[in-house]
Scaffold this motif. Structure first.
Motif, PDB file in Angstrom:
ATOM      1  N   ARG A  55       0.927  -1.271  -0.032  1.00 33.39           N
ATOM      2  CA  ARG A  55       0.046  -0.004   0.031  1.00 33.39           C
ATOM      3  C   ARG A  55       0.724   1.105   0.018  1.00 33.39           C
ATOM      4  NH1 ARG A  55      -5.707  -0.144  -0.183  1.00 33.39           N
ATOM      5  NH2 ARG A  55      -5.396  -2.089   0.832  1.00 33.39           N
ATOM      6  N   LEU A  57       0.420   5.112   1.433  1.00 32.54           N
ATOM      7  CA  LEU A  57      -0.310   6.007   2.280  1.00 32.54           C
ATOM      8  C   LEU A  57       0.040   7.603   1.851  1.00 32.54           C
ATOM      9  CD1 LEU A  57      -0.239   4.200   5.555  1.00 32.54           C
ATOM     10  CD2 LEU A  57      -2.109   4.148   4.042  1.00 32.54           C
ATOM     11  N   TRP A  88      -2.305   5.799  11.808  1.00 27.67           N
ATOM     12  CA  TRP A  88      -3.173   4.782  10.728  1.00 27.67           C
ATOM     13  C   TRP A  88      -3.191   3.458  11.241  1.00 27.67           C
ATOM     14  CZ3 TRP A  88      -3.256   7.360   5.933  1.00 27.67           C
ATOM     15  CH2 TRP A  88      -2.462   8.383   5.735  1.00 27.67           C
ATOM     16  N   MET A  90      -3.037  -0.684  10.598  1.00 27.33           N
ATOM     17  CA  MET A  90      -2.322  -1.255   9.699  1.00 27.33           C
ATOM     18  C   MET A  90      -3.084  -2.376   9.185  1.00 27.33           C
ATOM     19  SD  MET A  90       0.736  -0.569   9.255  1.00 27.33           S
ATOM     20  CE  MET A  90       1.783  -2.141   9.019  1.00 27.33           C
ATOM     21  N   TYR A  93      -5.400   0.319   6.601  1.00 28.29           N
ATOM     22  CA  TYR A  93      -4.486   1.187   6.030  1.00 28.29           C
ATOM     23  C   TYR A  93      -5.269   2.491   5.862  1.00 28.29           C
ATOM     24  CZ  TYR A  93      -1.607  -2.751   5.231  1.00 28.29           C
ATOM     25  OH  TYR A  93      -1.026  -4.043   5.310  1.00 28.29           O
TER      26      TYR A  93
END
Length: 102
Positions: A55, A57, A88, A90, A93
């Protein structure tokens, strides 16, 4: 006369558009790695899957200076030049909370 063995590159993780400022491994031993960059993003990598990027962010207005994963691996904390700390999830996300006051 001890000689260090030659360095061996295991993975080359690429994807940031500017310099990386910080790295944080998940304390669980899962080989999840988070990188914080001057490109205003955090990248999450799975080193068990040959460095697959899980991912990105984003949404920061300034450089991301540092990052850290919580001991239970449920949250990621990051700090940017915006005088704020970001928490954030985990798992999803997504941004949990922006802490301001600095």
């Amino acid at each position: 006369n001890f000689k260090f063995p030659p360095m061996l590159l295991l993975l080359n993780l690429s994807g940031h558009q500017d310099g990386v400022r910080d790295l944080s491994f998940a304390p669980s031993g899962s080989l999840i790695l988070v990188s914080a960059s001057r490109d205003k993003t955090l990248h999450i990598w799975d080193l068990n899957k040959h460095g697959k990027q899980i991912r990105v962010l984003s949404g920061r207005l300034q450089w991301v200076y540092c990052c850290s994963i919580s001991p239970d691996c449920s949250m990621l904390c990051s700090a940017a030049g915006e005088k704020s700390v970001f928490l954030w999830s985990m798992r999803s996300y997504t941004l949990i909370r922006k802490l301001e006051g600095h």
